[in-house]
Motif scaffolding. Structure first.
Motif, short mmCIF file in Angstrom:
data_model
loop_
_atom_site.label_atom_id
_atom_site.label_comp_id
_atom_site.label_asym_id
_atom_site.label_seq_id
_atom_site.Cartn_x
_atom_site.Cartn_y
_atom_site.Cartn_z
N ARG A 25 0.86 -1.18 0.00
CA ARG A 25 0.00 0.00 0.00
C ARG A 25 0.89 1.23 0.00
N CYS A 26 0.42 2.25 -0.69
CA CYS A 26 1.13 3.51 -0.76
C CYS A 26 1.01 4.21 0.60
N LEU A 27 2.12 4.72 1.11
CA LEU A 27 2.10 5.38 2.41
C LEU A 27 1.96 6.90 2.32
N ASN A 28 1.76 7.41 1.11
CA ASN A 28 1.47 8.83 0.98
C ASN A 28 0.14 9.10 1.70
N PRO A 29 0.09 10.07 2.60
CA PRO A 29 -1.11 10.28 3.41
C PRO A 29 -2.38 10.59 2.61
N CYS A 31 -3.18 9.24 -0.34
CA CYS A 31 -3.35 8.21 -1.37
C CYS A 31 -3.90 6.93 -0.75
N GLY A 32 -4.85 6.35 -1.38
CA GLY A 32 -5.41 5.08 -0.89
C GLY A 32 -5.05 3.90 -1.77
N TRP A 33 -4.05 4.06 -2.64
CA TRP A 33 -3.68 3.01 -3.59
C TRP A 33 -3.11 1.80 -2.86
N SER A 34 -3.42 0.59 -3.37
CA SER A 34 -2.84 -0.63 -2.80
C SER A 34 -2.82 -1.74 -3.83
N VAL A 35 -1.99 -2.73 -3.57
CA VAL A 35 -1.93 -3.95 -4.35
C VAL A 35 -2.70 -5.01 -3.58
N ALA A 36 -3.70 -5.60 -4.22
CA ALA A 36 -4.45 -6.68 -3.57
C ALA A 36 -3.54 -7.88 -3.36
N PRO A 37 -3.80 -8.70 -2.33
CA PRO A 37 -2.97 -9.88 -2.09
C PRO A 37 -2.86 -10.75 -3.35
N THR A 38 -1.62 -11.15 -3.63
CA THR A 38 -1.32 -11.96 -4.81
C THR A 38 -0.18 -12.92 -4.48
N THR A 39 -0.10 -14.01 -5.21
CA THR A 39 1.03 -14.93 -5.03
C THR A 39 2.21 -14.53 -5.91
N ASP A 40 2.05 -13.52 -6.75
CA ASP A 40 3.10 -13.06 -7.65
C ASP A 40 3.81 -11.85 -7.05
N GLY A 41 4.84 -12.09 -6.26
CA GLY A 41 5.56 -11.02 -5.57
C GLY A 41 6.26 -10.07 -6.53
N GLU A 42 6.77 -10.59 -7.63
CA GLU A 42 7.44 -9.72 -8.61
C GLU A 42 6.45 -8.75 -9.24
N ASP A 47 3.95 -3.34 -9.83
CA ASP A 47 2.80 -2.45 -9.62
C ASP A 47 3.18 -1.24 -8.78
N CYS A 48 4.00 -1.45 -7.75
CA CYS A 48 4.46 -0.32 -6.92
C CYS A 48 5.30 0.65 -7.75
N MET A 49 6.20 0.12 -8.57
CA MET A 49 7.04 0.99 -9.39
C MET A 49 6.21 1.77 -10.41
N GLU A 50 5.20 1.12 -10.97
CA GLU A 50 4.32 1.82 -11.91
C GLU A 50 3.55 2.93 -11.20
N HIS A 51 3.12 2.67 -9.97
CA HIS A 51 2.41 3.69 -9.19
C HIS A 51 3.34 4.89 -8.95
N THR A 52 4.59 4.61 -8.63
CA THR A 52 5.56 5.69 -8.44
C THR A 52 5.72 6.50 -9.73
N GLY A 53 5.80 5.80 -10.86
CA GLY A 53 5.94 6.49 -12.13
C GLY A 53 4.76 7.40 -12.45
N ARG A 54 3.55 7.00 -12.06
CA ARG A 54 2.36 7.79 -12.33
C ARG A 54 2.16 8.93 -11.36
N THR A 55 2.55 8.73 -10.10
CA THR A 55 2.19 9.68 -9.04
C THR A 55 3.37 10.37 -8.37
N GLY A 56 4.54 9.77 -8.46
CA GLY A 56 5.70 10.28 -7.73
C GLY A 56 5.76 9.78 -6.30
N HIS A 57 4.77 9.02 -5.86
CA HIS A 57 4.77 8.44 -4.51
C HIS A 57 5.75 7.28 -4.48
N GLY A 58 6.71 7.31 -3.58
CA GLY A 58 7.75 6.29 -3.59
C GLY A 58 7.93 5.50 -2.32
#
Length: 73
Positions: A25-29, A31-42, A47-58
């Motif tokens: 989950r994004c820790l930007n105060p 932002c409510g973005w999150s990755v749903a539980p998945t077995t694919d850790g990569e 998904d987190c890196m793509e979110h950073t690219g779109r929003t700048g939240h890192g």
């Protein structure tokens, strides 16, 4: 009658019938973005890196969860 066993060695490992799950989950105060539980850790990381690219939240809270079993050696 009861018995106390001392110095019994144990081991812990992932349960063989389970797979670890990953979420984030994004820790930007504001932002409510999150990755749903998945077995694919990569993919969760991508998904987190793509979110950073779109929003700048890192900054993300990541979670890896599995089912563990403890057995005596």
């Amino acid at each position: 009658m009861s018995t106390v066993l001392r110095f019994v060695e144990h081991q812990i490992s992932r349960h063989p019938d389970s797979e670890p799950t990953f979420s984030a989950r994004c820790l930007n105060p504001d932002c409510g973005w999150s990755v749903a539980p998945t077995t694919d850790g990569e993919q969760a990381d991508v998904d987190c890196m793509e979110h950073t690219g779109r929003t700048g939240h890192g900054i993300f809270g990541r979670r890896c969860e599995d089912v563990a079993v403890v057995t005596r050696k």
